[in-house]
Design a protein around this motif. Sequence first.
Motif, PDB file in Angstrom:
ATOM      1  N   HIS A 185       0.815  -1.220   0.000  1.00  0.00           N
ATOM      2  CA  HIS A 185       0.000   0.000   0.000  1.00  0.00           C
ATOM      3  C   HIS A 185       0.847   1.267   0.000  1.00  0.00           C
ATOM      4  CE1 HIS A 185       0.895  -0.140   4.307  1.00  0.00           C
ATOM      5  NE2 HIS A 185       0.428   1.071   4.440  1.00  0.00           N
ATOM      6  N   HIS A 190       0.967   6.248   1.094  1.00  0.00           N
ATOM      7  CA  HIS A 190       1.973   7.124   1.707  1.00  0.00           C
ATOM      8  C   HIS A 190       2.682   7.999   0.675  1.00  0.00           C
ATOM      9  CE1 HIS A 190       1.146   5.131   5.404  1.00  0.00           C
ATOM     10  NE2 HIS A 190       1.511   3.950   4.933  1.00  0.00           N
ATOM     11  N   ASP A 310      -2.455   6.070   7.301  1.00  0.00           N
ATOM     12  CA  ASP A 310      -2.993   4.733   7.553  1.00  0.00           C
ATOM     13  C   ASP A 310      -4.367   4.817   8.209  1.00  0.00           C
ATOM     14  OD1 ASP A 310      -0.969   3.111   6.488  1.00  0.00           O
ATOM     15  OD2 ASP A 310       0.240   3.310   8.297  1.00  0.00           O
TER      16      ASP A 310
HETATM   17 FE   LIG Z   1       1.018   2.262   6.147  1.00  0.00          FE
END
Ligand SMILES: [Fe+2]
Length: 371
Positions: A185, A190, A310
């Motif tokens: 991810h 990010h 997140d």
């Molecule tokens: Fe993460």
Amino acid sequence: MPELDLPQRQAPDALMLTGFWYRALPADRVHRNQLHKATLLEIPLVIGRDRVGHPFALRDACPHRGMPLNRGQFDGENLECPYHGWQFDVHNGQCQLIPSLTSDQTLKVDRIYAGSYPCEEQDSFIWVYIPDPGLPGAGFTQPSEAPDAAPQIEKFSAKYKLAYLQAEMPVSIDHGIIGLMDPAHGPFVHQAWWWRSRHSIHEKKKNFEPIPNGFRMSAHTPSSNSAPYKLLRLYANAESITTTIDFVLPNVRTETIRAGKCWFSSLTTVTPITRNHCRIDVVAAWNLFRWLPFGPDLLKFVFAKFVEQDRRTMEMQAEGLKHNPHLMLIDDADRPAKWYFQLKAAHLEAKRTGAAMKHPMAGPVTLKWRS
Ligand SMILES: [Fe+2]
Ligand code: FES
């Protein structure tokens, strides 16, 4: 063809493992002679510090009629229930006084216990040990003891700095953990101009090995698009930097980065609050940046950004999970997630049978993915 797999649908009691230490509250929020509420694994707790500052954790329900003890009076030693005034020693839960008893009544007050949990302060957090059910340590049962100490961050010098960050996520512990260990991810969640773009995606190859109760990403030079690596390049040449990442049940991820005398360690946990709600706590210790006044702030800024990205992602994911969709785990990017579910199942099986835990990994494994 890559192997496709479905994450097991687990019973809620299998979601949250008992018999382990969990982070309950940041230590700097718990003051002497004050009572704080916390929830771990759906268990309501009252947490505080006694007169000399030692922390304690009791089940937030009086063993007489279930009154929340956080509403009671606390004198720094005993906690008095607000309903009938029973008093309990905060460290072992033992009843000290039942005011309604007359002098000729022989009820043995000291055989009664409020539920009490082993409690320790470690690296900026109050940790609470949640024993297996069946040993509630309440009513006429004495509290159970923890078999070991709460986890600690590894430190490699006498002087170091410490900082913590936390975020609540509206997903189960399992989604919290597999999100934490998920390598794929990064390029999508990010992104930041000062950090990386999705175009920096490239193939990676990492070695993993089994360790007791978990697995390790073997010591390696961190990938060129990782945050600690970029910061560490200020201190040491690229080849001398090594990083090791461990995951161990029930919820602990540790990362250790060393570059000569400089080091950075973090201990991240994902704590089950309820079956649909978890909290991520990142505590980092380091001896870098001491000559750089903005160092710790820079580090905190980078980590806070990550954790917030997140958290936002899991908030969106929770929308999708509401209707219980079918899910899948793919190789190799989701292999760590598969190991996590297998470790959990093996742990529960070992507990059920009393036999030694059978580790799901037979030996070292190399995984490849693009991120
Ligand atoms: Fe993460
Ligand atoms: S409910 Fe706590 S003393 Fe009665």
